[in-house]
Write a protein that holds these residues in place. Structure first.
Motif, PDB file in Angstrom:
ATOM      1  N   ARG A 174       0.193  -1.150  -0.521  1.00 39.63           N
ATOM      2  CA  ARG A 174       0.050  -0.123   0.202  1.00 39.63           C
ATOM      3  C   ARG A 174       0.756   1.318   0.117  1.00 39.63           C
ATOM      4  NH1 ARG A 174      -5.080  -0.545   4.360  1.00 39.63           N
ATOM      5  NH2 ARG A 174      -5.672  -2.788   3.988  1.00 39.63           N
ATOM      6  N   PRO A 175       0.284   2.689  -0.469  1.00 40.99           N
ATOM      7  CA  PRO A 175       0.811   3.413  -0.475  1.00 40.99           C
ATOM      8  C   PRO A 175       1.281   3.791   0.668  1.00 40.99           C
ATOM      9  CG  PRO A 175      -1.031   3.869  -1.582  1.00 40.99           C
ATOM     10  CD  PRO A 175      -0.979   1.985  -1.463  1.00 40.99           C
ATOM     11  N   PHE A 176       2.454   4.941   1.606  1.00 42.73           N
ATOM     12  CA  PHE A 176       3.022   4.821   2.666  1.00 42.73           C
ATOM     13  C   PHE A 176       1.995   5.829   3.326  1.00 42.73           C
ATOM     14  CE2 PHE A 176       7.627   4.085   1.342  1.00 42.73           C
ATOM     15  CZ  PHE A 176       7.763   3.276   2.290  1.00 42.73           C
ATOM     16  N   PRO A 177       1.620   5.661   4.847  1.00 43.76           N
ATOM     17  CA  PRO A 177       0.366   7.011   5.228  1.00 43.76           C
ATOM     18  C   PRO A 177       0.983   8.208   5.553  1.00 43.76           C
ATOM     19  CG  PRO A 177       1.414   5.500   6.715  1.00 43.76           C
ATOM     20  CD  PRO A 177       1.504   4.920   5.576  1.00 43.76           C
ATOM     21  N   PHE A 178       2.067   8.616   4.432  1.00 42.27           N
ATOM     22  CA  PHE A 178       2.635   9.603   4.336  1.00 42.27           C
ATOM     23  C   PHE A 178       3.182  10.384   3.310  1.00 42.27           C
ATOM     24  CE2 PHE A 178       5.684   6.520   6.869  1.00 42.27           C
ATOM     25  CZ  PHE A 178       6.234   6.956   5.974  1.00 42.27           C
ATOM     26  N   ARG A 179       3.585  11.187   2.826  1.00 43.31           N
ATOM     27  CA  ARG A 179       4.859  11.606   1.621  1.00 43.31           C
ATOM     28  C   ARG A 179       6.068  11.092   1.909  1.00 43.31           C
ATOM     29  NH1 ARG A 179       4.961  16.808  -0.412  1.00 43.31           N
ATOM     30  NH2 ARG A 179       5.513  15.718  -2.516  1.00 43.31           N
ATOM     31  N   ALA A 180       7.060  10.231   1.262  1.00 43.48           N
ATOM     32  CA  ALA A 180       8.012  10.315   1.070  1.00 43.48           C
ATOM     33  C   ALA A 180       8.782  12.130   1.456  1.00 43.48           C
ATOM     34  CB  ALA A 180       8.203   9.038   0.376  1.00 43.48           C
ATOM     35  N   ALA A 181       8.122  12.086   0.506  1.00 41.34           N
ATOM     36  CA  ALA A 181       9.204  13.747  -0.472  1.00 41.34           C
ATOM     37  C   ALA A 181       9.214  14.673   0.837  1.00 41.34           C
ATOM     38  CB  ALA A 181       8.969  13.904  -1.129  1.00 41.34           C
ATOM     39  N   ASP A 182       8.269  14.858   2.132  1.00 43.52           N
ATOM     40  CA  ASP A 182       8.394  15.206   3.307  1.00 43.52           C
ATOM     41  C   ASP A 182       9.388  14.680   3.852  1.00 43.52           C
ATOM     42  OD1 ASP A 182       6.521  16.820   1.463  1.00 43.52           O
ATOM     43  OD2 ASP A 182       5.181  15.808   2.642  1.00 43.52           O
ATOM     44  N   ILE A 183       9.505  13.981   4.251  1.00 38.73           N
ATOM     45  CA  ILE A 183      10.350  13.547   5.232  1.00 38.73           C
ATOM     46  C   ILE A 183      11.724  13.607   5.447  1.00 38.73           C
ATOM     47  CG2 ILE A 183      11.070  11.128   6.397  1.00 38.73           C
ATOM     48  CD1 ILE A 183       8.096  11.422   7.127  1.00 38.73           C
ATOM     49  N   ASP A 184      12.955  14.439   5.481  1.00 37.55           N
ATOM     50  CA  ASP A 184      13.467  14.964   5.851  1.00 37.55           C
ATOM     51  C   ASP A 184      14.752  13.936   6.140  1.00 37.55           C
ATOM     52  OD1 ASP A 184      12.419  18.193   5.164  1.00 37.55           O
ATOM     53  OD2 ASP A 184      11.607  17.137   7.072  1.00 37.55           O
ATOM     54  N   ALA A 185      14.760  13.148   6.515  1.00 46.78           N
ATOM     55  CA  ALA A 185      15.516  11.996   7.680  1.00 46.78           C
ATOM     56  C   ALA A 185      15.201  10.401   8.079  1.00 46.78           C
ATOM     57  CB  ALA A 185      16.588  12.959   8.573  1.00 46.78           C
ATOM     58  N   VAL A 186      16.326   9.558   7.842  1.00 40.29           N
ATOM     59  CA  VAL A 186      15.200   8.598   8.705  1.00 40.29           C
ATOM     60  C   VAL A 186      16.726   8.097   9.459  1.00 40.29           C
ATOM     61  CG1 VAL A 186      14.816   6.050   8.112  1.00 40.29           C
ATOM     62  CG2 VAL A 186      14.497   7.538   6.507  1.00 40.29           C
ATOM     63  N   LEU A 187      16.850   7.731  10.463  1.00 35.50           N
ATOM     64  CA  LEU A 187      17.531   7.655  12.398  1.00 35.50           C
ATOM     65  C   LEU A 187      17.180   5.901  11.383  1.00 35.50           C
ATOM     66  CD1 LEU A 187      17.228  10.093  14.533  1.00 35.50           C
ATOM     67  CD2 LEU A 187      17.911  10.159  12.964  1.00 35.50           C
ATOM     68  N   LEU A 188      17.700   5.106  11.716  1.00 34.21           N
ATOM     69  CA  LEU A 188      17.892   3.603  11.312  1.00 34.21           C
ATOM     70  C   LEU A 188      19.209   2.531  12.347  1.00 34.21           C
ATOM     71  CD1 LEU A 188      17.026   1.045   9.668  1.00 34.21           C
ATOM     72  CD2 LEU A 188      18.860   1.236   8.215  1.00 34.21           C
ATOM     73  N   THR A 189      17.322   1.674  13.426  1.00 38.36           N
ATOM     74  CA  THR A 189      18.597   1.495  14.676  1.00 38.36           C
ATOM     75  C   THR A 189      19.425   0.309  13.738  1.00 38.36           C
ATOM     76  OG1 THR A 189      16.669   0.141  14.543  1.00 38.36           O
ATOM     77  CG2 THR A 189      16.499   2.157  15.828  1.00 38.36           C
ATOM     78  N   HIS A 190      19.362  -0.665  12.822  1.00 33.81           N
ATOM     79  CA  HIS A 190      19.692  -2.418  12.467  1.00 33.81           C
ATOM     80  C   HIS A 190      19.449  -2.075  11.367  1.00 33.81           C
ATOM     81  CE1 HIS A 190      16.456  -3.754  14.516  1.00 33.81           C
ATOM     82  NE2 HIS A 190      17.051  -5.087  14.142  1.00 33.81           N
ATOM     83  N   ALA A 191      19.849  -3.429  10.734  1.00 36.05           N
ATOM     84  CA  ALA A 191      19.835  -3.812   9.645  1.00 36.05           C
ATOM     85  C   ALA A 191      18.463  -5.082   9.450  1.00 36.05           C
ATOM     86  CB  ALA A 191      20.687  -4.114   8.717  1.00 36.05           C
ATOM     87  N   HIS A 192      17.947  -5.156  10.051  1.00 41.18           N
ATOM     88  CA  HIS A 192      17.191  -6.553   9.695  1.00 41.18           C
ATOM     89  C   HIS A 192      15.982  -6.277   8.965  1.00 41.18           C
ATOM     90  CE1 HIS A 192      18.388  -9.062  13.252  1.00 41.18           C
ATOM     91  NE2 HIS A 192      18.813  -9.357  12.460  1.00 41.18           N
ATOM     92  N   ILE A 193      15.720  -6.663   8.254  1.00 46.75           N
ATOM     93  CA  ILE A 193      14.364  -6.302   7.614  1.00 46.75           C
ATOM     94  C   ILE A 193      13.265  -5.767   7.869  1.00 46.75           C
ATOM     95  CG2 ILE A 193      12.919  -7.276   5.133  1.00 46.75           C
ATOM     96  CD1 ILE A 193      15.455  -6.567   4.155  1.00 46.75           C
ATOM     97  N   ASP A 194      12.932  -5.910   8.863  1.00 52.91           N
ATOM     98  CA  ASP A 194      11.722  -5.748   9.851  1.00 52.91           C
ATOM     99  C   ASP A 194      11.901  -4.370  10.437  1.00 52.91           C
ATOM    100  OD1 ASP A 194      13.660  -7.083  11.275  1.00 52.91           O
ATOM    101  OD2 ASP A 194      11.918  -6.581  13.100  1.00 52.91           O
ATOM    102  N   HIS A 195      13.093  -3.434   9.847  1.00 53.51           N
ATOM    103  CA  HIS A 195      13.133  -2.309  10.336  1.00 53.51           C
ATOM    104  C   HIS A 195      14.215  -1.816   9.072  1.00 53.51           C
ATOM    105  CE1 HIS A 195      13.075  -2.927  15.219  1.00 53.51           C
ATOM    106  NE2 HIS A 195      13.850  -4.302  14.372  1.00 53.51           N
ATOM    107  N   SER A 196      14.255  -2.274   8.227  1.00 55.32           N
ATOM    108  CA  SER A 196      15.335  -1.741   7.513  1.00 55.32           C
ATOM    109  C   SER A 196      14.463  -1.673   5.417  1.00 55.32           C
ATOM    110  CB  SER A 196      16.745  -1.972   6.932  1.00 55.32           C
ATOM    111  OG  SER A 196      16.155  -2.636   6.394  1.00 55.32           O
TER     112      SER A 196
END
Length: 530
Positions: free
Chosen positions: A47-69
């Protein structure tokens, strides 16, 4: 100052971690993970994200597992223009894991489209492609542990080793108040917190004194027996010896990163000591092979007491990269070990090996990690007698075993202690990343004993909270949900349908004769016609 958090993932579910923070100066995500489990939940990935991807300024990624990244390539493809901030270990792992995820999606969609064409259904497209994932890697920016980094105006973050996975982090955030004399709002996202005893990772770290703590709760309702390295190896040794006496395959559905490397290290060590029979260990996962190379590269940052490089280069270990090499394993007789992804048996080459061996009483399946609701691994762990794999019904005659010593998640008491060490917590603790019983179990552990019960919150998927009031306030707009709450916490109709088909086949097979089978079929036909 106004700060809101939107729980777009990992609320009453173990997967799909994604939290949107919004201030007057911008928006950023903590994680952007793939949903796994029942098909109703996995459909959110398309489904589409519940937000506009272009409006997101940054992503803080906790780790590499696919359920997080795992949805980062979709985010970038949809117009995300900013930086993805992650540790160097996480970036190295993502450089293999995300393209692998894209390749798997392309392959699975190609198979599905062949079935759809045969049945007259419309084609579907993958969530993203391998090329999308490779392009996403350009957005990553490395960060160091325990050093502040600016995220958006007025917000800075600091990463702390979470002890869960190579490069994993809990993320500390400070939101500056517009009134320079006021203290900043302090928030900590746990990411996934590692247990006290892991083979390769240090104990989790983080500071204290927050307004809010957002804590995972995967094993919030579990209490493990104390684990030592010797006890872990002894339990693994017993399982391997039992499997060897059956003279068939030992299949280990392994999470490609960290759990696989820990298992290999212990298996090789036990073989060298003569505590288990020497046998070929097939690492049948291109991703796990690449991840193993990353672990060798970062060996200096792991436990110095373990000779990781030597053990991961054992002659007992065989890498099978190609599909033909993977299929050739099926020709083997006698005892051998196959480690293949995915860890929850939901995708990847392990399903091919399970299809070949589940019906065979000489085989053993050893589950070594968390099995989410609705996954094939969970059904096997719960003792199901038959499963459907790629449309084929398979009776489960193999011995199904489960050891929890290799879990990358802290148990309930360890999580409670981790939260206690973050005190004082001034406004609230949000419990996320867990099934409903796990979240409820952790809430019971910490309520009143560690923080007042009124300060413990269990958000639903798509809930929105205002964080700048004296206590978090749920925002009216959070009523616009992608799924009703009950659809997140229980098995869906796809699971019910699979079980019904298996039950029908069992009922017909158990009928006395063809006449009795005909009666059953006519009754079902009448029920369908009503």
């Amino acid at each position: 100052m106004s700060v809101t958090i939107r729980f777009f993932g990992a609320a009453r579910t173990v997967t799909g971690s994604c939290y949107l923070f919004e201030t007057r100066s911008g928006r950023f995500l903590v994680d952007c993970g793939l949903f796994q489990g029942p098909k109703t939940l996995k459909e959110l990935n398309y489904r589409p994200f519940p937000f506009r991807a272009a409006d997101i300024d940054a992503v803080l990624l906790t780790h590499a597992h696919i359920d997080h990244s795992g949805l980062l390539p979709k985010l970038v493809r949809n117009g995300f223009p900013g930086r993805i901030l992650a540790t160097r270990g996480t970036i190295d792992l993502c450089s293999y894991m995300l393209p692998d995820a894209g390749s798997i999606q392309e392959s699975e969609v190609a198979t599905l489209n062949r079935r759809n064409a045969a049945s007259g259904r419309a084609e579907v497209s993958p969530i993203y492609t391998q090329a999308d994932a490779i392009a996403t890697l350009q957005s990553f920016t490395p960060v160091d542990y325990e050093k502040w980094v600016d995220v958006i105006p007025g917000v800075r973050a600091r990463y702390w080793n979470a002890g869960h996975l190579l490069g994993s982090a809990s993320i500390e955030m400070e939101f500056a108040d517009e009134n320079a004399s006021s203290k900043p709002l302090r928030v900590l996202c746990s990411g996934d917190v590692g247990p006290d005893t892991t083979l390769l990772q240090p104990d989790p770290e983080a500071p204290a004194g927050f307004d809010y703590v957002i804590s995972e709760s995967t094993y919030g309702d579990r209490e493990r027996a104390p684990i030592t390295a010797d006890a872990r190896r002894a339990r693994l040794s017993a399982e391997v010896r039992d499997a060897a006496t059956r003279k068939g395959a030992l299949l280990i559905p392994a999470f490609a990163v960290e759990r696989t490397q820990e298992l290999i290290v212990d298996l090789v060590d036990l073989m060298e000591r003569g505590e288990i029979p020497s046998a070929p260990i097939f690492l049948d996962s291109p991703l796990a092979i690449r991840a193993t190379e990353v672990f060798c590269k970062h060996a200096a940052s792991l436990d110095p007491a373990v000779d990781v490089r030597r053990l991961l280069n054992s002659p007992q270990l065989r890498f099978t990269e190609t599909v033909d090499e993977s299929k050739a394993i099926a020709k083997l007789t006698g005892f051998h070990i196959v480690i293949a992804a995915s860890g929850m048996c939901d995708a990847g080459r392990i399903r091919h090996h399970l299809r070949n061996w589940l019906w065979n009483a000489r085989a053993t399946v050893l589950l070594v990690g968390f099995q989410a609701q609705g996954t094939l691994g969970r059904f096997l762990a719960d003792g199901t007698k038959a499963v459907r794999i790629q449309g084929n019904e398979i009776k489960v005659a193999a011995r199904i075993r489960n050891i929890d010593d290799y879990s990358g998640h802290a148990d309930g008491s360890e999580l409670a202690r981790w939260i206690a060490e973050r005190r004082p917590v001034h406004r609230g603790v949000f419990l996320v990343h867990g099934d409903e019983p796990a979240i409820a179990g952790l809430a019971e552990r910490i309520s009143e004993r560690i923080v007042p019960a009124a300060m413990v919150f269990q958000p639903l998927l798509d809930d929105v909270y205002e964080l700048t009031a004296a206590a978090p306030m749920i925002v009216e707009g959070s009523k616009h949900r992608r799924l009703p709450p009950e659809a997140v916490v229980r098995l869906d109709w796809h699971n019910d349908m699979s079980k019904l088909i298996l039950d029908i086949n069992d009922c017909i097979a158990a009928a006395a004769d063809d006449r009795a089978r005909g009666v059953i079929i006519r009754r079902m036909r009448r029920a369908l016609d009503e």
